[in-house]
Design a protein around this motif. Sequence first.
Motif, mmCIF file in Angstrom:
data_model
loop_
_atom_site.group_PDB
_atom_site.id
_atom_site.type_symbol
_atom_site.label_atom_id
_atom_site.label_comp_id
_atom_site.label_asym_id
_atom_site.label_seq_id
_atom_site.Cartn_x
_atom_site.Cartn_y
_atom_site.Cartn_z
ATOM 1 N N GLU A 102 8.120 3.287 -8.542
ATOM 2 C CA GLU A 102 8.203 1.831 -8.479
ATOM 3 C C GLU A 102 6.930 1.247 -7.877
ATOM 4 N N TYR A 103 6.453 1.830 -6.776
ATOM 5 C CA TYR A 103 5.242 1.325 -6.132
ATOM 6 C C TYR A 103 4.010 1.622 -6.987
ATOM 7 N N TYR A 144 2.387 7.478 -4.287
ATOM 8 C CA TYR A 144 3.361 6.407 -4.454
ATOM 9 C C TYR A 144 4.571 6.868 -5.259
#
Length: 217
Positions: free
Chosen positions: A6-7, A3
Amino acid sequence: MLYSNEYLAVVNAIAFNDNHLLNSHIKGLFKTAGMSHALVVSGLHIGIVVLAVQAGFKHIPVKKKYKNIMAAAITMAYMYVVGLSPSVIRAGYLAVIVLLTKNINKEQDSFTTLAFIGLVSIIINPYITRNIGAMLSYTACIGIISANRWCKSKNIEEIKRDLICATAAVVSTIPILAMAGMYITLMSPVYNVMLAVFITVICVLSIITPIMNLIPV
């Protein structure tokens, strides 16, 4: 590895109750959607884990009572992994009691079980009565139990039942939210149902990933 930052912050919060990577922008987006509770492990996440474990045990040739014991043990382990916050304690112990009660063929009353867990929680930590998160957790649970009973009595189909229960959870928490000066959105029930699919995947992977890491491949 999987990821972007942010994710990863969102997945970390949903899967492991770790919010230290969340920034104000992400929190603001979830707040606007009325989905801030998704970023804190609570009854929603515990429920998903229990259902996923039971689905995984479905085709294992073991007696049902042993499956219930194993599901309860995994739920307890998950609770300790994500941390024993008031919402996790309430939802986790409720799930464990329900699972183990099935083995002694006793009729379950969700409100009685919830009240018992609340009483034990207050005895352990009296200050929990001043915790907004705990108030929201219990009132949402009361709303869901009430709505689910009504839906079952009316034989309402599953998809509609999910929306009604999500709506009941939001409506039942409005007095607490208003008292705390928190944000309320009328679209929250819809977003809850939409996001439930993604939360399910993340919660299931949060169980599988640590196990996979132990396999030297």
